[in-house]
Design an enzyme around this catalytic site. Structure first.
Site, PDB file in Angstrom:
ATOM      1  N   CYS A  32     -20.766  64.385 121.865  1.00 42.23           N
ATOM      2  CA  CYS A  32     -21.644  65.199 121.015  1.00 42.23           C
ATOM      3  C   CYS A  32     -20.896  66.427 120.484  1.00 42.23           C
ATOM      4  O   CYS A  32     -20.185  67.095 121.224  1.00 42.23           O
ATOM      5  CB  CYS A  32     -22.870  65.629 121.814  1.00 42.23           C
ATOM      6  SG  CYS A  32     -24.048  66.565 120.815  1.00 42.23           S
TER       7      CYS A  32
ATOM      8  N   CYS B 242     -23.798  72.903 123.935  1.00 43.48           N
ATOM      9  CA  CYS B 242     -24.768  73.307 124.972  1.00 43.48           C
ATOM     10  C   CYS B 242     -24.013  73.471 126.306  1.00 43.48           C
ATOM     11  O   CYS B 242     -23.408  72.506 126.800  1.00 43.48           O
ATOM     12  CB  CYS B 242     -25.857  72.263 125.104  1.00 43.48           C
ATOM     13  SG  CYS B 242     -26.582  71.824 123.492  1.00 43.48           S
TER      14      CYS B 242
ATOM     15  N   CYS C 179     -40.750  57.338 123.621  1.00 38.32           N
ATOM     16  CA  CYS C 179     -40.308  58.711 123.428  1.00 38.32           C
ATOM     17  C   CYS C 179     -38.835  58.644 123.017  1.00 38.32           C
ATOM     18  O   CYS C 179     -38.112  57.742 123.463  1.00 38.32           O
ATOM     19  CB  CYS C 179     -40.458  59.479 124.744  1.00 38.32           C
ATOM     20  SG  CYS C 179     -39.843  61.167 124.659  1.00 38.32           S
TER      21      CYS C 179
ATOM     22  N   ARG D 287     -43.591  68.208 133.370  1.00 37.93           N
ATOM     23  CA  ARG D 287     -42.701  67.194 133.947  1.00 37.93           C
ATOM     24  C   ARG D 287     -41.576  67.810 134.757  1.00 37.93           C
ATOM     25  O   ARG D 287     -40.829  68.666 134.286  1.00 37.93           O
ATOM     26  CB  ARG D 287     -42.107  66.330 132.831  1.00 37.93           C
ATOM     27  CG  ARG D 287     -41.096  65.332 133.386  1.00 37.93           C
ATOM     28  CD  ARG D 287     -40.677  64.336 132.354  1.00 37.93           C
ATOM     29  NE  ARG D 287     -41.826  63.702 131.772  1.00 37.93           N
ATOM     30  CZ  ARG D 287     -41.980  63.453 130.480  1.00 37.93           C
ATOM     31  NH1 ARG D 287     -41.055  63.779 129.636  1.00 37.93           N
ATOM     32  NH2 ARG D 287     -43.061  62.869 130.048  1.00 37.93           N
TER      33      ARG D 287
ATOM     34  N   CYS E 152     -42.756  66.711 123.052  1.00 36.70           N
ATOM     35  CA  CYS E 152     -42.300  66.914 124.435  1.00 36.70           C
ATOM     36  C   CYS E 152     -41.262  68.030 124.352  1.00 36.70           C
ATOM     37  O   CYS E 152     -40.218  67.862 123.709  1.00 36.70           O
ATOM     38  CB  CYS E 152     -41.672  65.618 124.947  1.00 36.70           C
ATOM     39  SG  CYS E 152     -40.806  65.788 126.508  1.00 36.70           S
TER      40      CYS E 152
ATOM     41  N   CYS F  81     -24.199  70.940 129.264  1.00 36.94           N
ATOM     42  CA  CYS F  81     -24.263  69.495 128.994  1.00 36.94           C
ATOM     43  C   CYS F  81     -22.934  68.768 129.143  1.00 36.94           C
ATOM     44  O   CYS F  81     -21.964  69.072 128.448  1.00 36.94           O
ATOM     45  CB  CYS F  81     -24.807  69.273 127.590  1.00 36.94           C
ATOM     46  SG  CYS F  81     -24.982  67.507 127.229  1.00 36.94           S
TER      47      CYS F  81
ATOM     48  N   CYS G 297     -38.254  56.578 127.543  1.00 34.77           N
ATOM     49  CA  CYS G 297     -37.636  57.593 126.688  1.00 34.77           C
ATOM     50  C   CYS G 297     -36.203  57.184 126.371  1.00 34.77           C
ATOM     51  O   CYS G 297     -35.450  56.803 127.274  1.00 34.77           O
ATOM     52  CB  CYS G 297     -37.603  58.935 127.399  1.00 34.77           C
ATOM     53  SG  CYS G 297     -39.225  59.450 127.975  1.00 34.77           S
TER      54      CYS G 297
HETATM   55  S1  SF4 Z   1     -27.714  68.738 125.139  1.00 39.42           S
HETATM   56 FE1  SF4 Z   1     -25.733  67.640 125.097  1.00 39.42          FE
HETATM   57  S2  SF4 Z   1     -26.155  65.814 123.902  1.00 39.42           S
HETATM   58 FE2  SF4 Z   1     -27.830  67.263 123.453  1.00 39.42          FE
HETATM   59  S3  SF4 Z   1     -27.177  68.436 121.670  1.00 39.42           S
HETATM   60 FE3  SF4 Z   1     -26.463  69.597 123.455  1.00 39.42          FE
HETATM   61  S4  SF4 Z   1     -24.363  68.869 123.831  1.00 39.42           S
HETATM   62 FE4  SF4 Z   1     -25.355  67.371 122.479  1.00 39.42          FE
END
Ligand code: SF4
Length: 316
Positions: free
Chosen positions: A54, A58, A129, A261, A189, A61, A98
């Protein structure tokens, strides 16, 4: 004053967090019983249909391409494989399936496959979902047409702390996608992550934002940070479990009809902490050994815990 309010002030939410623990639990359990079946837990299964790689940053993540976490990037799964997983989840007692993809936003051609998956899961009699990143209005309408019931898009934390966790998009981007999802008639959600080094005021700010949306999200996932080596938030001081329980209780009181949740982080929680979360108004969990890429308690441990607590799976 009605219990279903959208005019919460930050002061109101702060005051709930400040209640003595037993008073907070009593208020949350009272609210729960007024609006939702007691002793019933909705069970969802989450499948990563496109893992890793990705472009977003984040800080929690393991799927962000820029962090070295050992997660291997994979292409989007075949529709038939996704449907086989959905069938297995249904057989294991899940009522909602999901599908998560590690995208900043889906390309239109990716959405064709996701729409096929949604139609197939719907045909199995399960709720659907998806969590695919930011959506355009047109994409939200396409997903609705395919039969998507819920779209997950988390706010993660307070508006103030957001920039400390993510820099590749802004809070307003999230709010915009949430509004498009609502506009398309898809249930929302939306929740966040606790234990990312945020302050109590950030927890107040996150729940205040959720509880003052024009409509409360139908599902509010409250995650506990799962610390993954290689991500910037690895090594964050571990949260007091009672602070997590308090966050669940305040979510229940401020959004009385929402499914709250218990999501990521259950693997590291004791059965007793999870029991307190249910007492505080959590009424939904994810089943299955993996939550996207991080571990989740296996279904046997979950079933045993639900049995010990006299909790029953909710049917759709
Ligand atoms: S949480 Fe992870 S998968 Fe989702 S947008 Fe952020 S970096 Fe990308």
């Amino acid at each position: 004053m009605s219990d279903i309010r959208h005019d919460w002030s930050r002061e109101d939410v702060r005051a709930l967090f400040a209640l003595p623990f037993a008073d907070l639990m009593f208020a949350a359990q009272t609210m729960h019983r007024k609006y939702l079946p007691s002793n019933e837990v909705q069970i969802s299964t989450l499948l990563s249909i496109k893992t890793g790689g990705c472009p977003e940053d984040c800080a929690y993540c393991p799927q962000a391409a820029r962090y070295h976490t050992g997660v291997k990037a994979q292409k989007i799964m075949d529709v038939d494989d996704v449907l086989a997983e959905a069938r297995a989840a249904k057989d294991a007692g899940a009522s909602r399936f999901c599908m998560g993809a590690a995208w900043r936003e889906p390309k239109d051609r990716d959405l064709d496959a996701v729409c096929e998956m949604v139609e197939g899961v719907r045909a199995l009699g399960m709720e659907t979902c998806a969590t695919l990143g930011m959506l355009t209005q047109d994409q939200a309408h396409r997903l609705k047409q395919a039969g998507l019931d819920y779209y997950n898009h988390n706010l993660d934390t307070s508006p103030e702390y957001y920039g400390d966790v993510i820099t590749t998009r802004v809070y307003q981007d999230r709010l915009d996608t949430l509004a498009r999802v609502r506009d398309a008639g898809i249930h929302v959600c939306c929740g966040g992550i606790i234990g990312m080094g945020e302050t109590l005021e950030d927890r107040v700010g996150m729940l205040h934002t959720l509880a003052t949306l024009p409509e409360h999200p139908e599902s509010v996932p409250i995650n506990l940070l799962v610390q993954v080596a290689g991500t910037p938030l690895n090594g964050t001081p571990v949260l007091d479990p009672l602070d997590f329980v308090r966050t669940i209780a305040v979510a229940r009181i401020t959004m009385p009809k929402s499914m709250v949740r218990l999501s990521a982080g259950r693997e590291e929680m004791s059965d007793e902490t999870q029991a307190l979360c249910f007492l505080a108004g959590a009424n939904s969990i994810f089943y299955g050994p993996k939550l996207l890429t991080t571990p989740n308690p296996d279904a046997d441990r979950d079933r045993a815990l639900l049995d010990r607590l006299g909790l029953r799976p909710m049917t759709v």
